[in-house]
Design a protein around this motif. Structure first.
Motif, short mmCIF file in Angstrom:
data_model
loop_
_atom_site.label_atom_id
_atom_site.label_comp_id
_atom_site.label_asym_id
_atom_site.label_seq_id
_atom_site.Cartn_x
_atom_site.Cartn_y
_atom_site.Cartn_z
N GLY A 91 8.53 4.69 7.99
CA GLY A 91 7.84 3.41 8.13
C GLY A 91 6.77 3.29 7.06
O GLY A 91 6.32 4.28 6.47
N THR A 92 6.35 2.04 6.82
CA THR A 92 5.35 1.81 5.79
C THR A 92 4.46 0.64 6.19
O THR A 92 4.85 -0.19 7.02
N ASN A 93 3.28 0.60 5.60
CA ASN A 93 2.39 -0.55 5.83
C ASN A 93 1.60 -0.83 4.56
O ASN A 93 0.43 -0.49 4.45
N THR A 110 7.82 -4.18 3.28
CA THR A 110 7.59 -3.91 4.70
C THR A 110 8.89 -4.10 5.50
O THR A 110 9.26 -3.24 6.31
N ASN A 114 10.86 -0.97 7.24
CA ASN A 114 10.65 -0.94 8.69
C ASN A 114 11.79 -1.57 9.49
O ASN A 114 11.94 -1.28 10.68
N ILE A 152 -3.09 -6.71 10.31
CA ILE A 152 -1.83 -5.98 10.15
C ILE A 152 -0.66 -6.80 10.73
O ILE A 152 0.30 -6.25 11.26
N TYR A 155 2.96 -6.02 9.19
CA TYR A 155 3.51 -4.78 9.77
C TYR A 155 3.97 -5.05 11.21
O TYR A 155 5.07 -4.66 11.61
N ASN A 156 3.14 -5.76 11.98
CA ASN A 156 3.49 -6.01 13.39
C ASN A 156 4.71 -6.92 13.53
O ASN A 156 5.52 -6.73 14.45
N SER A 158 7.19 -6.89 11.49
CA SER A 158 8.36 -6.02 11.22
C SER A 158 8.69 -5.18 12.46
O SER A 158 9.86 -4.94 12.77
N LYS A 159 7.66 -4.75 13.19
CA LYS A 159 7.91 -3.91 14.37
C LYS A 159 8.40 -4.75 15.55
O LYS A 159 9.21 -4.28 16.37
#
Ligand SMILES: NC(=O)c1ccc[n+]([C@@H]2O[C@H](COP(=O)([O-])OP(=O)(O)OC[C@H]3O[C@@H](n4cnc5c(N)ncnc54)[C@H](OP(=O)(O)O)[C@@H]3O)[C@@H](O)[C@H]2O)c1
Length: 260
Positions: A91-93, A110, A114, A152, A155-156, A158-159
């Motif tokens: 994973g990456t951010n 991202t 991810n 973030i 990133y969130n 992508s999750k």
């Protein structure tokens, strides 16, 4: 009885040179699995594999590169004869700040690492082994994918999409392949340093279980989801966050209430 034993099984863990991936590889090896640890760099993958007590090899493979993913899965089959467990953990951010300010470069990186990489690796593993023989896929999502946080957001997103992908694949690959996610809270790793390094005490005080997470906390859940003990669990996202999603615990603790 359903067991946690993984003897005779083989697991690939992407992004296993350190942090949650390395701990997951050790937990899977301790349960009896052969493990293949990946990193972008062969030397880092080898160094991580050398730390595992159990049967382990390291493979250099950028998670987003299809030829490298195929090579890793081929090597795993040649060496161990099966790919029963896939932990999509890399994973990456690279992005920090408001969502609206993000550029395409950070967005693409991202989403590639991810979100695309878990789909890519799951597809290849399914075609090469799991589709016929069965398997368990575990994606490392995040509690960020279940809520909202300043700075973030990318990133969130992508999750959140990875959590959706988990459910979609659980249906599409059923009934042979189980697909689940873990959603960690703040865990003591390099990737998350900005979330804990300067204010670990504060984060711990606000967490119901009064500490930040350790990679082993997440690894244990990954090993459980990989095992037959979880054989009737699919499409699920297991939150492992010490209670962080419950909100600030401090005012609830005994003695904290001011009373009325
Ligand atoms: N720590 C937390 O608080 C937290 C919370 C929720 C979710 N997560 C998730 O947990 C997962 C593991 O992160 P971590 O916290 O353990 O961070 P970490 O210690 O920094 O580890 C990240 C791992 O990902 C690998 N990696 C990064 N980009 C890669 C790529 N393109 N191809 C292959 N490997 C790549 C790194 O390997 P190399 O640098 O050697 O290539 C490293 O092994 C991530 O998916 C992260 O989003 C972490």
């Amino acid at each position: 009885m359903k067991t946690l034993d993984l003897s005779g099984k083989t697991a690939i863990v992407t992004g296993a040179s350190r942090g949650i991936g390395l701990a997951a590889a050790q937990a899977l090896a301790t349960a009896g699995a052969n493990v293949v640890l990946t990193s972008r760099k062969q030397e880092a993958a080898d160094a991580a594999a050398a730390q595992i007590s159990g049967s382990a090899i390291g493979v250099g493979a950028h998670a987003v590169e299809e030829d490298q993913a195929r090579r890793c899965i081929d090597l795993t089959l040649e060496r161990f004869g099966s790919v029963d467990i896939l932990v999509n953990n890399a994973g990456t951010n690279p992005a920090f700040g408001p969502m609206i300010d993000q550029d395409h470069g950070r967005f693409a990186k991202t989403m590639d690492v991810n979100l695309w990489a878990p789909l890519l690796w799951t597809g290849i593993a399914t075609e090469a082994w799991m589709g016929e023989h069965g398997g368990s896929v575990i994606n490392t999502a995040s509690i960020g994918g279940l809520g909202h946080e300043a700075d973030i957001g990318l990133y969130n997103v992508s999750k959140a999409a990875l959590i959706y992908l988990t459910k979609q694949l659980a249906l599409e690959l059923s009934p042979k392949v189980r697909v689940n996610s873990v959603a960690p809270g703040v865990v003591r790793t390099k990737l998350a340093e900005a979330l804990w390094k300067e204010h670990e005490e504060q984060v711990a005080a606000a967490t119901a279980l009064a500490r930040i997470g350790e990679p082993d906390d997440i690894a244990a859940a990954i090993a459980f989801l990989a095992s037959d003990a979880a054989s009737w669990i699919t499409g699920e996202t297991m939150v492992i966050d010490g209670g962080q999603r419950l909100g600030d615990a401090a005012p609830y603790r005994r003695g904290a209430s001011i009373g009325v």
